[in-house]
Motif scaffolding. Structure first.
Motif, PDB file in Angstrom:
ATOM      1  N   ARG A 189      37.035  33.378  23.687  1.00 34.71           N
ATOM      2  CA  ARG A 189      37.821  34.590  23.595  1.00 34.71           C
ATOM      3  C   ARG A 189      38.759  34.720  24.787  1.00 34.71           C
ATOM      4  NH1 ARG A 189      33.460  39.229  22.434  1.00 34.71           N
ATOM      5  NH2 ARG A 189      35.186  40.409  23.373  1.00 34.71           N
ATOM      6  N   PRO A 190      39.965  35.287  24.564  1.00 32.60           N
ATOM      7  CA  PRO A 190      40.917  35.397  25.685  1.00 32.60           C
ATOM      8  C   PRO A 190      40.463  36.349  26.774  1.00 32.60           C
ATOM      9  CG  PRO A 190      41.746  36.542  23.725  1.00 32.60           C
ATOM     10  CD  PRO A 190      40.535  35.766  23.290  1.00 32.60           C
ATOM     11  N   ASP A 191      39.569  37.289  26.449  1.00 32.04           N
ATOM     12  CA  ASP A 191      39.114  38.236  27.455  1.00 32.04           C
ATOM     13  C   ASP A 191      37.793  37.820  28.101  1.00 32.04           C
ATOM     14  OD1 ASP A 191      37.592  38.544  25.206  1.00 32.04           O
ATOM     15  OD2 ASP A 191      37.549  40.739  25.263  1.00 32.04           O
ATOM     16  N   PHE A 192      37.412  36.549  27.935  1.00 31.72           N
ATOM     17  CA  PHE A 192      36.180  36.080  28.557  1.00 31.72           C
ATOM     18  C   PHE A 192      36.270  36.194  30.070  1.00 31.72           C
ATOM     19  CE2 PHE A 192      33.786  32.381  30.334  1.00 31.72           C
ATOM     20  CZ  PHE A 192      32.510  32.881  30.095  1.00 31.72           C
ATOM     21  N   VAL A 193      37.433  35.908  30.619  1.00 29.65           N
ATOM     22  CA  VAL A 193      37.657  36.013  32.061  1.00 29.65           C
ATOM     23  C   VAL A 193      38.748  37.048  32.298  1.00 29.65           C
ATOM     24  CG1 VAL A 193      38.512  34.813  34.107  1.00 29.65           C
ATOM     25  CG2 VAL A 193      36.910  33.664  32.567  1.00 29.65           C
ATOM     26  N   THR A 194      38.475  37.998  33.187  1.00 31.80           N
ATOM     27  CA  THR A 194      39.453  39.027  33.534  1.00 31.80           C
ATOM     28  C   THR A 194      39.728  38.967  35.035  1.00 31.80           C
ATOM     29  OG1 THR A 194      38.529  40.425  31.784  1.00 31.80           O
ATOM     30  CG2 THR A 194      39.990  41.480  33.380  1.00 31.80           C
ATOM     31  N   PRO A 195      40.740  38.197  35.447  1.00 35.15           N
ATOM     32  CA  PRO A 195      41.004  38.032  36.889  1.00 35.15           C
ATOM     33  C   PRO A 195      41.488  39.327  37.526  1.00 35.15           C
ATOM     34  CG  PRO A 195      42.058  36.299  35.585  1.00 35.15           C
ATOM     35  CD  PRO A 195      41.623  37.354  34.627  1.00 35.15           C
ATOM     36  N   GLU A 196      41.186  39.457  38.804  1.00 40.38           N
ATOM     37  CA  GLU A 196      41.647  40.569  39.620  1.00 40.38           C
ATOM     38  C   GLU A 196      41.620  40.120  41.075  1.00 40.38           C
ATOM     39  OE1 GLU A 196      38.011  43.416  40.572  1.00 40.38           O
ATOM     40  OE2 GLU A 196      38.278  43.160  38.383  1.00 40.38           O
ATOM     41  N   PRO A 197      42.377  40.791  41.955  1.00 42.06           N
ATOM     42  CA  PRO A 197      42.366  40.400  43.374  1.00 42.06           C
ATOM     43  C   PRO A 197      40.972  40.600  43.985  1.00 42.06           C
ATOM     44  CG  PRO A 197      44.247  41.819  42.880  1.00 42.06           C
ATOM     45  CD  PRO A 197      43.362  41.856  41.683  1.00 42.06           C
ATOM     46  N   VAL A 198      40.474  39.537  44.608  1.00 34.85           N
ATOM     47  CA  VAL A 198      39.122  39.562  45.175  1.00 34.85           C
ATOM     48  C   VAL A 198      39.165  38.931  46.568  1.00 34.85           C
ATOM     49  CG1 VAL A 198      36.748  38.742  44.927  1.00 34.85           C
ATOM     50  CG2 VAL A 198      38.024  39.452  42.901  1.00 34.85           C
ATOM     51  N   GLN A 199      38.444  39.528  47.518  1.00 41.34           N
ATOM     52  CA  GLN A 199      38.277  38.939  48.843  1.00 41.34           C
ATOM     53  C   GLN A 199      37.137  37.918  48.778  1.00 41.34           C
ATOM     54  OE1 GLN A 199      40.101  39.251  51.505  1.00 41.34           O
ATOM     55  NE2 GLN A 199      41.461  40.854  50.647  1.00 41.34           N
ATOM     56  N   LEU A 200      37.445  36.665  49.038  1.00 42.82           N
ATOM     57  CA  LEU A 200      36.451  35.603  48.913  1.00 42.82           C
ATOM     58  C   LEU A 200      35.292  35.792  49.890  1.00 42.82           C
ATOM     59  CD1 LEU A 200      38.689  32.440  48.403  1.00 42.82           C
ATOM     60  CD2 LEU A 200      37.307  33.640  46.711  1.00 42.82           C
ATOM     61  N   ALA A 201      35.567  36.266  51.074  1.00 41.86           N
ATOM     62  CA  ALA A 201      34.491  36.454  52.065  1.00 41.86           C
ATOM     63  C   ALA A 201      33.470  37.464  51.554  1.00 41.86           C
ATOM     64  CB  ALA A 201      35.087  36.910  53.393  1.00 41.86           C
ATOM     65  N   GLU A 202      33.956  38.578  51.012  1.00 44.98           N
ATOM     66  CA  GLU A 202      33.055  39.606  50.487  1.00 44.98           C
ATOM     67  C   GLU A 202      32.287  39.091  49.281  1.00 44.98           C
ATOM     68  OE1 GLU A 202      33.373  44.157  48.662  1.00 44.98           O
ATOM     69  OE2 GLU A 202      35.078  43.224  49.686  1.00 44.98           O
ATOM     70  N   LEU A 203      32.969  38.340  48.386  1.00 36.59           N
ATOM     71  CA  LEU A 203      32.313  37.808  47.201  1.00 36.59           C
ATOM     72  C   LEU A 203      31.228  36.806  47.585  1.00 36.59           C
ATOM     73  CD1 LEU A 203      32.154  37.467  44.112  1.00 36.59           C
ATOM     74  CD2 LEU A 203      33.917  35.691  44.313  1.00 36.59           C
ATOM     75  N   GLU A 259      29.470  28.691  55.094  1.00 36.39           N
ATOM     76  CA  GLU A 259      30.846  28.978  55.513  1.00 36.39           C
ATOM     77  C   GLU A 259      31.459  29.952  54.516  1.00 36.39           C
ATOM     78  OE1 GLU A 259      33.525  25.639  55.174  1.00 36.39           O
ATOM     79  OE2 GLU A 259      32.113  24.603  53.871  1.00 36.39           O
ATOM     80  N   VAL A 260      32.487  30.656  54.969  1.00 35.76           N
ATOM     81  CA  VAL A 260      33.113  31.690  54.151  1.00 35.76           C
ATOM     82  C   VAL A 260      34.634  31.543  54.235  1.00 35.76           C
ATOM     83  CG1 VAL A 260      33.461  34.161  53.848  1.00 35.76           C
ATOM     84  CG2 VAL A 260      31.202  33.300  54.451  1.00 35.76           C
ATOM     85  N   ALA A 261      35.290  31.553  53.083  1.00 32.21           N
ATOM     86  CA  ALA A 261      36.763  31.501  53.030  1.00 32.21           C
ATOM     87  C   ALA A 261      37.309  32.913  53.190  1.00 32.21           C
ATOM     88  CB  ALA A 261      37.216  30.901  51.699  1.00 32.21           C
ATOM     89  N   ASP A 262      38.171  33.106  54.155  1.00 34.65           N
ATOM     90  CA  ASP A 262      38.709  34.431  54.453  1.00 34.65           C
ATOM     91  C   ASP A 262      40.111  34.554  53.856  1.00 34.65           C
ATOM     92  OD1 ASP A 262      39.128  36.936  55.374  1.00 34.65           O
ATOM     93  OD2 ASP A 262      39.485  36.347  57.464  1.00 34.65           O
ATOM     94  N   ARG A 263      40.162  34.859  52.575  1.00 38.86           N
ATOM     95  CA  ARG A 263      41.448  35.043  51.902  1.00 38.86           C
ATOM     96  C   ARG A 263      41.226  35.792  50.590  1.00 38.86           C
ATOM     97  NH1 ARG A 263      43.592  29.325  49.686  1.00 38.86           N
ATOM     98  NH2 ARG A 263      44.877  30.695  48.393  1.00 38.86           N
ATOM     99  N   GLU A 264      42.313  36.168  49.963  1.00 34.97           N
ATOM    100  CA  GLU A 264      42.244  36.884  48.686  1.00 34.97           C
ATOM    101  C   GLU A 264      42.629  35.931  47.560  1.00 34.97           C
ATOM    102  OE1 GLU A 264      45.180  40.028  47.063  1.00 34.97           O
ATOM    103  OE2 GLU A 264      43.609  41.222  48.024  1.00 34.97           O
ATOM    104  N   ALA A 265      41.984  36.084  46.396  1.00 38.94           N
ATOM    105  CA  ALA A 265      42.258  35.214  45.259  1.00 38.94           C
ATOM    106  C   ALA A 265      42.178  36.015  43.970  1.00 38.94           C
ATOM    107  CB  ALA A 265      41.261  34.054  45.213  1.00 38.94           C
ATOM    108  N   GLU A 266      42.848  35.517  42.926  1.00 35.43           N
ATOM    109  CA  GLU A 266      42.814  36.131  41.599  1.00 35.43           C
ATOM    110  C   GLU A 266      41.717  35.457  40.782  1.00 35.43           C
ATOM    111  OE1 GLU A 266      44.545  38.488  39.936  1.00 35.43           O
ATOM    112  OE2 GLU A 266      45.859  39.121  41.578  1.00 35.43           O
ATOM    113  N   LEU A 267      40.607  36.152  40.562  1.00 36.12           N
ATOM    114  CA  LEU A 267      39.527  35.615  39.751  1.00 36.12           C
ATOM    115  C   LEU A 267      38.675  36.773  39.234  1.00 36.12           C
ATOM    116  CD1 LEU A 267      36.962  35.860  41.888  1.00 36.12           C
ATOM    117  CD2 LEU A 267      37.959  33.763  42.791  1.00 36.12           C
ATOM    118  N   ASP A 268      37.749  36.434  38.340  1.00 37.60           N
ATOM    119  CA  ASP A 268      36.840  37.431  37.773  1.00 37.60           C
ATOM    120  C   ASP A 268      35.577  37.465  38.630  1.00 37.60           C
ATOM    121  OD1 ASP A 268      34.981  38.883  36.276  1.00 37.60           O
ATOM    122  OD2 ASP A 268      35.844  38.245  34.379  1.00 37.60           O
ATOM    123  N   PRO A 269      35.374  38.496  39.429  1.00 32.30           N
ATOM    124  CA  PRO A 269      34.228  38.490  40.363  1.00 32.30           C
ATOM    125  C   PRO A 269      32.879  38.489  39.649  1.00 32.30           C
ATOM    126  CG  PRO A 269      35.291  40.645  40.314  1.00 32.30           C
ATOM    127  CD  PRO A 269      36.176  39.728  39.545  1.00 32.30           C
TER     128      PRO A 269
END
Length: 488
Positions: free
Chosen positions: A333-347, A367-377
Motif C-alpha cells: 500500500r502507498p501509505d505503508f510508510v509515512t515519512p516526516e522530519p525526524v532527529q536521528l539522535a532522538e530516534l 554511536e548516534v547520527a546528529d542530523r534530521e532525516a525524512e522517514l517514518d519513525p
C-alpha cells in the motif's frame, strides 16, 4: 427511479440497449466534419475571390473603354475636315469602326435618344443565350436617361453592366452617347464552374479521407483494442498477459501504463495468494495442537490448567502470526510508510531505551547520527526493535548488543550488532524470506514464525532502502538498515 425503487440502467432505454459508437467511428466522423468544413470554406473563399476579381476586371474594362472614347472626343480630328468633330453621329461612327469588342462586351453609339436605332454597333463575341443591348430598346432607354456615368441593368434575360459617355452639342442637351455594355454572365459562370469543380474535388477528397482515416484510426487505436481485449481476458489465475510496446508516442505510453498496472495487479494477487498460503500453512500447526489438547483434556484440575495454558500460548502465537501477516500484506500500500522530519539522535536513543527491556543483555548505545532525516519513525522503530528482539533470541544473558546510527553523505545507516554465534553463509540469503529460518540455528530456539526479518526488509524497502547483514567484529551478526534515499 423505477416503480420498484431501483435505478434504471443508463446503458438501456425503453427501446432496448443503447448502441455504442466506437472511438474509431467517432474519430472518423470528427475528421470528416473538419475536412468538410475546411474544404467548403476553401471553395467558398475561392469563389468569392474569383467574383471579386471578375468585378474588378469588368470595372477596369468599362473605365478603359470610356476613357479611350473621352480622349478621342477631346483630341480626335474629323478625317474629312481635318478639324474637331461637330457631328456626334460621325464622331461615334469614326471611333467605333476602329474598335474591337472583348468577349461579352458591346460598344454602342446612340444618336437622337436611346429609343432610336443605334448608330453603330461593335458586335460582342461569345454572347449566347442573352438578349444583346442593341436589341433591347427598354434597356437602352434606361441607360440613356440615367444621369449616372455607369451602372447595372437587371433584366430577366441577363444582367448588364455599363458605362456611358454623353455627347452634347455646344450649349445643348445630350442627344448622343457612347455606351460600353458588358454581360457578366460568362465571367460569373466561370467562377461558379470553378466553385462546382472545387466541390467535386472536395467530395472525392472526403471519400479518400474516409478510407485513409478509417485505416489510420484503426492502426492508431489498435493498442487501445489490445488493452480492452487484454483486460477482458485477465483472470485472477492469469495475470501474465502484456501489451507489446512500439514507438514512443502517447499510445506507447498508454500501453506502458497499462502494463505497469498489470504488474501491480499481479504483485497484489501474488501477495494475496502468498498471504493465504502462508496463513494456512502456519496456522494449521497451532490449530492442530489446540484441537489435540482439547480433545485429550480430562477432568483432572491440574491437567485442565496445563491444557488451558498450552492452548493460550498457541492462541497467542496464532495472533502474532496473523498480525505479522497483515502487516506484510500492507507493504504494497502507498501509505505503508509515512515519512516526516525526524532527529536521528532522538530516534536512536528511543530505540535503545525500548530495546533494553527485551532481555538481560549488555546493551550499548554505540554511536548516534546528529542530523534530521525524512522517514517514518514508527516503522523504523518497529524494524529496529525487531532486530533487537532477534539479537536477544540468539544471545545469552550478559552478551553484548550494540545499537547505533551513522551517516555517510546522503545515506543513513541504523544498525543492531550482537555478539552471538553469527549467521551461517548458507543462511544469509534466506533468513529475510517469509517463514524461513536458518538451517543452522543461532543459540536458543525462539518462538517466532520466521516473519520478523521479512517485516524488517519490507520496512527498509518502503523507505527506498535495504537491509545488509555482515559479521560483527569479534563474533556475532550485524543487521544494518541502509536508507539510500533518505534526505537530510
Amino acid at each position: 427511479m423505477t416503480e420498484s425503487g431501483t435505478t434504471a440502467d443508463p446503458a438501456t432505454t425503453t427501446d432496448g440497449p443503447r448502441r455504442r459508437v466506437s472511438a474509431r467511428v467517432r474519430i472518423l466522423l470528427w475528421l470528416l466534419l473538419v475536412m468538410a468544413v475546411a474544404l467548403t470554406s476553401v471553395a467558398t473563399v475561392t469563389r468569392s475571390i474569383l467574383l471579386r476579381e471578375a468585378d474588378q476586371r469588368i470595372n477596369r474594362l468599362l473605365a478603359q473603354e470610356a476613357g479611350e472614347f473621352t480622349n478621342f472626343e477631346e483630341r480626335g480630328t474629323d478625317p474629312e475636315t481635318g478639324g474637331p468633330f461637330t457631328d456626334p453621329a460621325r464622331l461615334l461612327r469614326t471611333f467605333l469602326v476602329r474598335q474591337y469588342a472583348d468577349p461579352d462586351e458591346e460598344l454602342i453609339g446612340l444618336v437622337g435618344g436611346a429609343g432610336q436605332d443605334p448608330t453603330q454597333i461593335i458586335q460582342p463575341r461569345d454572347l449566347s443565350g442573352v438578349l444583346p443591348l442593341h436589341e433591347d430598346a427598354a434597356a437602352r432607354r434606361r441607360i440613356f436617361d440615367s444621369p449616372a456615368p455607369s451602372g447595372v441593368v437587371h433584366r430577366p434575360s441577363g444582367e448588364i453592366r455599363w458605362a456611358k459617355v454623353a455627347i452634347a452639342r455646344p450649349g445643348g442637351e445630350p442627344d448622343a452617347a457612347f455606351v460600353v455594355a458588358f454581360h457578366p454572365g460568362g465571367e460569373l459562370g466561370r467562377a461558379d464552374e470553378v466553385f462546382r469543380i472545387l466541390l467535386a474535388i472536395s467530395a472525392v477528397a472526403l471519400l479518400l479521407t474516409t478510407g485513409i482515416g478509417w485505416a489510420v484510426a484503426g492502426r492508431i487505436l489498435k493498442p487501445v483494442r489490445l488493452v480492452r481485449v487484454t483486460a477482458a481476458e485477465l483472470t485472477e489465475r492469469d495475470l501474465t498477459r502484456r501489451i507489446p510496446v512500439h514507438g514512443r508516442d502517447d499510445i506507447a505510453a498508454l500501453a506502458e501504463t497499462f502494463n505497469a498496472m498489470l504488474d501491480r495487479l499481479e504483485r497484489a494477487f501474488a501477495a494475496q495468494r502468498e498471504f493465504v498460503d502462508d496463513a494456512g500453512h502456519e496456522l494449521r500447526t497451532p490449530i492442530t495442537i489446540v484441537r489435540g489438547h482439547l480433545e485429550l483434556m480430562g477432568d483432572d484440575p491440574a491437567e485442565r490448567e496445563e491444557t488451558v495454558r498450552l492452548v493460550t500460548d498457541e492462541l497467542d502465537r496464532m495472533s502474532r502470526i496473523v498480525e505479522d501477516l497483515l502487516l506484510l500484506a500492507k507493504t504494497e500500500r502507498p501509505d505503508f510508510v509515512t515519512p516526516e522530519p525526524v532527529q536521528l539522535a532522538e530516534l536512536t536513543a528511543d530505540v535503545y531505551v525500548k530495546a533494553r527491556t527485551l532481555g538481560d543483555r549488555d546493551w550499548q548505545l554505540a554511536e548516534v547520527a546528529d542530523r534530521e532525516a525524512e522517514l517514518d519513525p514508527q516503522r523504523i522503530t518497529q524494524a529496529m526493535v525487531q532486530l533487537a528482539q532477534n539479537a536477544v533470541q540468539h544471545t545469552t544473558p550478559g552478551q553484548t548488543i550494540r545499537v547505533g546510527s551513522r551517516t555517510d553523505g546522503s545515506r543513513i545507516e541504523l544498525y543492531v550488532a550482537d555478539s552471538g554465534p553469527g549467521v551461517q553463509p548458507q543462511d544469509a540469503d534466506v533468513i529475510f524470506e517469509r517463514f524461513r529460518r536458518g538451517t543452522a540455528r543461532r543459540g536458543t530456539r525462539g518462538s517466532g514464525a520466521g516473519l520478523g526479518l521479512s517485516i524488517v526488509k519490507a520496512i527498509a524497502e518502503g523507505h527506498g532502502g535495504r537491509v545488509r547483514l555482515h559479521d560483527t567484529e569479534g563474533g556475532g551478526a550485524t543487521f544494518v538498515l541502509i536508507l539510500e534515499e533518505a534526505r537530510p
